[in-house]
Motif scaffolding. Structure first.
Motif, PDB file in Angstrom:
ATOM      1  N   ASN A  18       8.309  -9.429  14.021  1.00 24.16           N
ATOM      2  CA  ASN A  18       8.174 -10.452  12.978  1.00 24.16           C
ATOM      3  C   ASN A  18       7.008 -11.373  13.273  1.00 24.16           C
ATOM      4  OD1 ASN A  18       9.231 -11.791  15.166  1.00 24.16           O
ATOM      5  ND2 ASN A  18      10.602 -13.097  13.967  1.00 24.16           N
ATOM      6  N   ASN A  73       1.980  -3.330   7.683  1.00 20.73           N
ATOM      7  CA  ASN A  73       2.583  -4.649   7.706  1.00 20.73           C
ATOM      8  C   ASN A  73       3.967  -4.599   7.079  1.00 20.73           C
ATOM      9  OD1 ASN A  73       0.526  -6.284   8.931  1.00 20.73           O
ATOM     10  ND2 ASN A  73      -0.678  -6.054   7.044  1.00 20.73           N
ATOM     11  N   GLY A  74       4.868  -5.442   7.606  1.00 19.82           N
ATOM     12  CA  GLY A  74       6.210  -5.497   7.056  1.00 19.82           C
ATOM     13  C   GLY A  74       6.234  -6.152   5.693  1.00 19.82           C
ATOM     14  N   ASP A  75       7.379  -6.062   4.999  1.00 22.94           N
ATOM     15  CA  ASP A  75       7.494  -6.643   3.663  1.00 22.94           C
ATOM     16  C   ASP A  75       7.354  -8.155   3.698  1.00 22.94           C
ATOM     17  OD1 ASP A  75       7.842  -4.130   2.640  1.00 22.94           O
ATOM     18  OD2 ASP A  75      10.037  -4.224   2.756  1.00 22.94           O
ATOM     19  N   ILE A 117       4.825  -2.989  11.568  1.00 25.14           N
ATOM     20  CA  ILE A 117       5.686  -1.833  11.843  1.00 25.14           C
ATOM     21  C   ILE A 117       4.785  -0.697  12.305  1.00 25.14           C
ATOM     22  CG2 ILE A 117       7.342  -0.192  10.913  1.00 25.14           C
ATOM     23  CD1 ILE A 117       8.016  -2.247   8.757  1.00 25.14           C
ATOM     24  N   GLN A 138       9.101  -2.560  15.445  1.00 21.65           N
ATOM     25  CA  GLN A 138       8.987  -3.524  14.357  1.00 21.65           C
ATOM     26  C   GLN A 138       9.115  -4.934  14.908  1.00 21.65           C
ATOM     27  OE1 GLN A 138      11.711  -2.676  11.232  1.00 21.65           O
ATOM     28  NE2 GLN A 138      11.063  -4.390   9.938  1.00 21.65           N
TER      29      GLN A 138
END
Length: 601
Positions: free
Chosen positions: A527, A580-582, A587, A525
């Motif tokens: 950013n 995609n992450g929140d 991820i 994961q």
């Protein structure tokens, strides 16, 4: 899909062609039976009420005849005309006693007999509880009733009793209003001279016996009304004389008939019959709720419905059996086609029968087996070709020469007091040694983590405070066997596409792993920039393409190679997912079966 399936269509069709005609037949039969039974029920009750009228009129006729019997007694009639003095005329007194006692005991329900001699104001009365009493006449008593009897064309008047309630008569023997009185004007025939009046107090017991046969208790109601609308008898204590149906009934000109009533908490039929005026003109009323009227129809309908339900259940079972028998092989074939669409080429199912569908199933299995064989052969050839290319590249370098050269550089760095250079060279040496070892394809998770850690330390040295990372794995999971270099392409993609050095945001990378039932789940994961939705769909679609498309060639080859290696080693038991992450970043999730190789390497 479920709404348009052949099975559902077949079930609906079979049910429609059975339920609709059958249900329509039940409904039509019910309404026809309902109306037929209603007419029959009304006719039966009209006849019953007519018979009740005849019985009551016959009973009252017997009572009237009793009041005429003394006209045959010449001595008694002479005494009536001469107005004897009972204190002096002993023979007249005895004659009166004889006549009045004869009438009293002529009918068991007569409680009292009274003769009023209007001209001389004398009164003679007797009851079954007292002897004959000669007294002065109270001229105010019964004057209204006497007048009605005198003006009646039949010279009689039946005084209505107050409302009779059957439970009062049965339970309370002291109830005073349990009698009705018949008054007759005594005329000196053939003249119109009034001689007096005779009154009979009659117990209502026999009348109740007649009414008991005219209605069914707890299901029907029965009433006797006077011509003025007074309630003479009622079976329902809650009914009063002020109700609208009584007023409507009194105003009817027909002596008998039937009314439908849906007011005053009553919903049903009212059948009525009027006694002859010579018998008092009473109105016999029978109220029957629709629930009682249609009880027989409901019973018939229930029987029909019971057999209908049994037949319907059999029809449904037969329908389901036929539909399942026909459609189950098709559904099995459809499910296996969906599995093939999802990438599962291991299609296995039992024979679908000896008909056309069974032949189709066998041909389908043979086709999938051939396709699976060709795909496996192509995959293996492609992997083998890439492995040979890698080995050829690795063989161009002498691993021992590189190790020795890197060791010499590290030693020189220590002598010149540059330990940081020594550390970097050591990490690079680990990376090269791990990557160039071609003797193993599957390694313990701990080796893969050491390799990733060395790679990330080099990146940390390169980007400094702009980059942070973390590795989170449980110690007991470190011996699980995983494919070699399965994480490096994913992490390298982050630095290639997701990490933005020009941004003020600190780049963060988290690599974690944990057991979930019988799987090892590894998540990478970050950013970073993330992946656009069209690009993400393109990458996922490329995993299932046989060859790399021209547009995407070189942009996701690392991820696709990881996906193909996982499928080659583990088949459908392994998975690679990208999302995609929140908030930001990407991820990547890898799921591996723990039982492959287990923890015993």
């Amino acid at each position: 899909m479920k709404k348009t399936s052949i099975r559902n269509k077949l079930i609906v069709l079979l049910l429609l062609i059975t339920i609709v005609p059958f249900g329509t037949s039940i409904v039509i039969t019910y309404f026809y039976t309902k109306e037929s039974l209603k007419d029959e029920f009304v006719n039966e009750n009209v006849n019953l009420l007519y018979q009740g009228r005849l019985n009551i009129e016959g009973y009252i006729g017997e009572l009237k005849n009793l009041t005429l019997s003394f006209y045959n007694n010449i001595d008694f009639m002479r005494y009536l005309r001469n107005n004897p003095d009972f204190e002096k005329d002993y023979l007249a007194k005895e004659s009166f006693k004889s006549v009045i006692l004869t009438i009293l005991y002529a009918e068991e329900n007569i409680n009292r007999v009274n003769i009023a001699l209007m001209e001389d104001g004398r009164n003679v009365s007797v009851s079954k509880k007292s002897a004959v009493v000669f007294s002065l006449l109270n001229k105010k008593s019964n004057q209204e009733n006497y007048q009605k009897a005198f003006t009646s064309p039949y010279r009689i008047y039946i005084e209505p009793m107050e409302v009779l309630q059957e439970e009062n008569l049965r339970q309370n023997s002291s109830f005073k209003k349990d009698v009705f009185t018949l008054h007759r004007a005594l005329i000196d025939v053939p003249s119109d001279n009034l001689l007096g009046y005779i009154s009979l107090d009659i117990d209502s017991e026999h009348l109740l016996e007649i009414t008991d046969k005219l209605y069914v208790k707890d299901k029907e109601e029965f009433y006797i009304l006077s011509p003025e609308g007074q309630l003479i008898f009622r079976s329902n204590n809650d009914v009063s004389e002020n109700e609208q149906w009584i007023t409507n009934l009194i105003q009817h000109k027909e002596p008998n008939g039937m009314m439908e009533w849906k007011k005053d908490s009553f919903n049903g039929l009212m059948i009525y019959e009027t006694l002859d005026e010579s018998s008092g003109g009473w109105i016999l009323v029978k109220r029957i709720p629709y629930t009682s009227v249609f009880e027989s129809a409901l019973s018939v309908a229930k029987i029909n419905i019971l057999f209908g339900v049994i037949g319907l259940i059999l029809v449904i079972l037969a329908t389901l059996f036929v539909s399942f028998k026909i459609t189950t092989p098709i559904r099995v074939l459809l499910q296996n086609i969906k599995q093939v669409e999802n990438g599962n080429m291991n299609v296995q199912f039992d024979s679908l029968g000896n008909d056309e569908i069974g032949t189709l199933g066998e041909r389908f299995k043979e086709m999938i087996a051939k396709i699976n064989h060709l795909i496996n052969r192509e995959y293996k050839l492609e992997i083998e070709n890439k492995t040979n290319q890698l080995k050829a590249l690795q063989s161009q370098l002498n691993p021992h020469f590189l190790y020795n050269a890197l060791q010499s550089i590290g030693t020189l760095a220590l002598k010149n007091n540059v330990p940081q250079v020594y550390t970097l060279v050591t990490h690079l040496s680990k990376i090269m040694r791990y990557g160039m070892n071609i003797d193993e394809d599957l390694v313990p998770l701990t080796k893969e983590i050491d390799y990733i850690k060395a790679f990330l330390l080099l990146q940390k040295e390169r980007f400094g405070d702009q980059f942070e990372y973390s590795l989170q794995f449980d110690k007991e999971d470190l011996l699980i066997t995983v494919p070699k270099m399965v994480l490096q392409p994913i992490i390298e993609n982050y630095f290639k596409h997701g990490f933005d050095r020009s941004s003020h945001t600190i780049g963060q990378l988290k690599v974690s792993g944990k057991r979930e039932h019988d799987q090892l789940v590894i998540k990478v994961q970050d950013n970073g920039k993330g992946i656009s939705k069209p690009r993400l769909e393109e990458i996922i679609a490329s995993f299932h393409q046989d060859k790399q498309s021209h547009e995407s060639r070189g942009t996701n080859i690392g991820l696709k190679n990881v996906f193909l290696r996982l499928k080659l080693y583990f088949g459908q038991r392994a998975a690679l997912m990208i999302e995609n992450g929140d908030n930001a970043g990407t991820i990547v999730t890898i799921k591996l079966p723990i039982e492959f190789g287990g923890e015993t390497i």
